[in-house]
Design an enzyme around this catalytic site. Sequence first.
Site, PDB file in Angstrom:
ATOM      1  N   LYS A  66      -9.609   5.780 -10.371  1.00  0.00           N
ATOM      2  CA  LYS A  66      -8.286   6.405 -10.423  1.00  0.00           C
ATOM      3  C   LYS A  66      -7.200   5.368 -10.714  1.00  0.00           C
ATOM      4  O   LYS A  66      -7.086   4.352 -10.022  1.00  0.00           O
ATOM      5  CB  LYS A  66      -8.030   7.106  -9.090  1.00  0.00           C
ATOM      6  CG  LYS A  66      -6.767   7.937  -8.999  1.00  0.00           C
ATOM      7  CD  LYS A  66      -6.782   8.683  -7.677  1.00  0.00           C
ATOM      8  CE  LYS A  66      -5.560   9.543  -7.452  1.00  0.00           C
ATOM      9  NZ  LYS A  66      -5.664  10.294  -6.170  1.00  0.00           N
ATOM     10  N   GLU A 103     -11.672  16.831  -5.778  1.00  0.00           N
ATOM     11  CA  GLU A 103     -11.626  15.401  -5.473  1.00  0.00           C
ATOM     12  C   GLU A 103     -12.188  15.117  -4.075  1.00  0.00           C
ATOM     13  O   GLU A 103     -11.931  15.858  -3.124  1.00  0.00           O
ATOM     14  CB  GLU A 103     -10.160  14.933  -5.533  1.00  0.00           C
ATOM     15  CG  GLU A 103      -9.952  13.465  -5.246  1.00  0.00           C
ATOM     16  CD  GLU A 103      -8.479  13.087  -5.168  1.00  0.00           C
ATOM     17  OE1 GLU A 103      -8.173  11.898  -5.324  1.00  0.00           O
ATOM     18  OE2 GLU A 103      -7.628  13.988  -4.942  1.00  0.00           O
ATOM     19  N   CYS A 139      -6.587  13.600  -9.715  1.00  0.00           N
ATOM     20  CA  CYS A 139      -5.447  14.012  -8.898  1.00  0.00           C
ATOM     21  C   CYS A 139      -4.116  13.425  -9.374  1.00  0.00           C
ATOM     22  O   CYS A 139      -3.573  13.892 -10.364  1.00  0.00           O
ATOM     23  CB  CYS A 139      -5.719  13.709  -7.428  1.00  0.00           C
ATOM     24  SG  CYS A 139      -4.681  14.680  -6.288  1.00  0.00           S
TER      25      CYS A 139
END
Length: 283
Positions: free
Chosen positions: A116, A43, A154
């Site tokens: 995200k 990431e 993540c």
Amino acid sequence: MTQITVAALQLAFTSDIDANIANVTELVREAAGKGAQVILPPELFEGEYFCRVEDEGLFANAKPVGQHKAVLAMQQLAAELQVSIPTSFFEADGPHHYNSLAMIGQDGSVKGVYRKSHIPDGPGYEEKFYFRPGNTGFKVWPGPDATTLGVGICWDQWYPETARALMLMGSDVLFFPTAIGSEPHDTSLDTARLWRRAMVGHAVSNVVPVVAANRIGVEHGQTFYGTSFITDERGDIVAELGREETGVITASFDLDRVKRHRAAFGFFRDRRPELYGRLVQDI
């Protein structure tokens, strides 16, 4: 037989974006040389993990997908090597900022952008200061040989809903680029084993291979613990790296076999969506 070979990269990063791109490029080439068709860097590999502090000056580093150095470099590399590279980057979209991923296909084109969904906020991980919650919804992407690739970023990887949603959208493999390490508020807390278990659980309960790429190194006192891995559809670790190793891991999967195993377990046959309404209600 439908077979796919995947790779995860693990390395340390500095504040020099050009050096970081060069180091990732070297490992992508190594992975492609080992036959990898989909290659996952960690990431936000453009630089250090800047979310440890709240600094308004860092918003200047965000760029639109078509102007971001990391994305442009991976596009060129993907086209040259004919590989897919899920590329994490700090995205600017007008006045809005996102922790995003450009899915770069084997022809070097951006197949689309995922933003995200789950944004953490805590000591050392002050992401809500920088990023809006993603507005794309979960997304899957066409991969090599008519495969479908599911990608979260993540903090997304801790949520079983992420993995299940991606599976219901047809994913054959799940990919999670990550930046995670020590907890500044509690030096006794080591989440490495929890981090792995969460994703191994996704592999088992969805009968799907999972690929996780983390960073390593110490950045301003924060230690990133690596331990990147690839697990098969049984939840068995088939490739892994240590806490301080720089390198590439690869694994190949017979997706026809994986689909047979998934069908035999019956998890998707026995689902009861009519009972799951509570899952989409606020607490």
